[in-house]
Design an enzyme around this catalytic site. Structure first.
Site, PDB file in Angstrom:
ATOM      1  N   GLY A  17       0.848  -1.192   0.000  1.00 15.28           N
ATOM      2  CA  GLY A  17       0.000   0.000   0.000  1.00 15.28           C
ATOM      3  C   GLY A  17       0.875   1.231   0.000  1.00 15.28           C
ATOM      4  N   SER A  21      -0.101   3.669   5.452  1.00 15.95           N
ATOM      5  CA  SER A  21      -1.272   2.794   5.341  1.00 15.95           C
ATOM      6  C   SER A  21      -1.241   1.664   6.364  1.00 15.95           C
ATOM      7  CB  SER A  21      -1.358   2.222   3.921  1.00 15.95           C
ATOM      8  OG  SER A  21      -0.249   1.383   3.656  1.00 15.95           O
ATOM      9  N   THR A  24       3.756  -1.710   7.780  1.00 20.56           N
ATOM     10  CA  THR A  24       4.741  -2.209   8.743  1.00 20.56           C
ATOM     11  C   THR A  24       4.048  -2.641  10.030  1.00 20.56           C
ATOM     12  OG1 THR A  24       6.424  -0.796   7.774  1.00 20.56           O
ATOM     13  CG2 THR A  24       6.846  -1.624   9.997  1.00 20.56           C
ATOM     14  N   GLU A  90       9.998  -2.970   3.658  1.00 23.46           N
ATOM     15  CA  GLU A  90      10.496  -2.023   2.642  1.00 23.46           C
ATOM     16  C   GLU A  90      11.061  -2.747   1.429  1.00 23.46           C
ATOM     17  OE1 GLU A  90       9.781   1.009   2.933  1.00 23.46           O
ATOM     18  OE2 GLU A  90       9.601   1.455   5.059  1.00 23.46           O
ATOM     19  N   GLN A  92      10.402  -2.720  -1.581  1.00 18.68           N
ATOM     20  CA  GLN A  92      10.594  -1.964  -2.833  1.00 18.68           C
ATOM     21  C   GLN A  92      12.011  -1.439  -2.982  1.00 18.68           C
ATOM     22  OE1 GLN A  92       8.915  -0.761  -0.223  1.00 18.68           O
ATOM     23  NE2 GLN A  92       9.855   1.199   0.239  1.00 18.68           N
ATOM     24  N   CYS A 149      -8.966  14.927   1.818  1.00 16.36           N
ATOM     25  CA  CYS A 149     -10.427  14.784   1.757  1.00 16.36           C
ATOM     26  C   CYS A 149     -10.978  13.694   2.668  1.00 16.36           C
ATOM     27  CB  CYS A 149     -10.867  14.516   0.323  1.00 16.36           C
ATOM     28  SG  CYS A 149     -10.488  12.852  -0.236  1.00 16.36           S
TER      29      CYS A 149
HETATM   30 ZN    ZN Z   1      -8.446  12.813  -1.339  1.00 17.22          ZN
END
Ligand code: ZN
Length: 188
Positions: A17, A21, A24, A90, A92, A149
């Site tokens: 993600g 998020s 971990t 990690e 990536q 948002c």
């Molecule tokens: Zn948003």
């Protein structure tokens, strides 16, 4: 869904993600449960990531667990040879050979739990996570909350304009955004 103790066959779990998020946090939760089950757990992270600690994996909510830092994925094969469960954070930041390393670990009967960013700051798939998703038995996508948002967020917004793909940092230069609020600054 997942049995706690390996039963002679290994498998791969991927937790992926955006930043913030809870990847971990979820990785640490699974690894701590394996330790409670008295399984032999080995945990690794790449040496690029020493934001919080060299010998622990630390989540944003300050959970932590002991880990070893490696400079390449191939080191994991030797260091994890006695492990029942292998955790990798990690992911990536590893080269593409992490995919073959995870296959070999799972083929040898180990439960492999890998966490990593599935998209870069441009919203592009972040290799080698897509390749790991393809070979995994179990996939968990974690979502953050968009700071603009409040919608579920699966992207990482970079707040500065460094064009390098990898700029290691945390809340000072990144934040979670949904696809509607995520902005890509090109040619700046
Ligand atoms: Zn948003």
């Amino acid at each position: 869904m997942l049995s706690i103790a390996p039963t002679g066959t290994g498998w791969i779990e991927v937790i992926c993600g955006s930043m913030f998020s809870g990847k971990t946090e979820e990785l640490i939760r699974r690894l701590k449960r394996a330790e409670i089950a008295k399984l032999n757990v080995s945990i690794f992270k790449p040496n690029i990531d020493d934001r919080f600690s060299k010998d622990h994996i630390v989540s944003h909510n300050e959970q932590k667990i002991s880990s070893m830092t490696v400079s390449s994925a191939s080191e994991i094969l030797e260091l994890a040879k006695d492990a029942d469960v292998v955790g990798i954070d990690e992911a990536q930041f590893f080269e593409s050979d992490i995919v073959d390393v995870c296959q070999q670990l799972a083929d040898s009967g180990k439960r492999v739990i890998v966490a990593g960013l599935d998209q870069d700051y441009m919203g592009k798939p972040f290799e080698p996570i897509p390749q790991l998703l393809a070979i995994a038995e179990y996939i968990t996508k974690t979502l953050a909350i968009c700071v603009k948002c409040g919608r579920p967020a699966n992207r990482t917004q970079r707040l500065n304009t460094d064009p390098k793909r990898v700029v290691v940092g945390s809340g000072d230069i990144y934040e979670a955004r949904c696809r509607f609020c995520h902005e890509i600054f090109e040619n700046r």
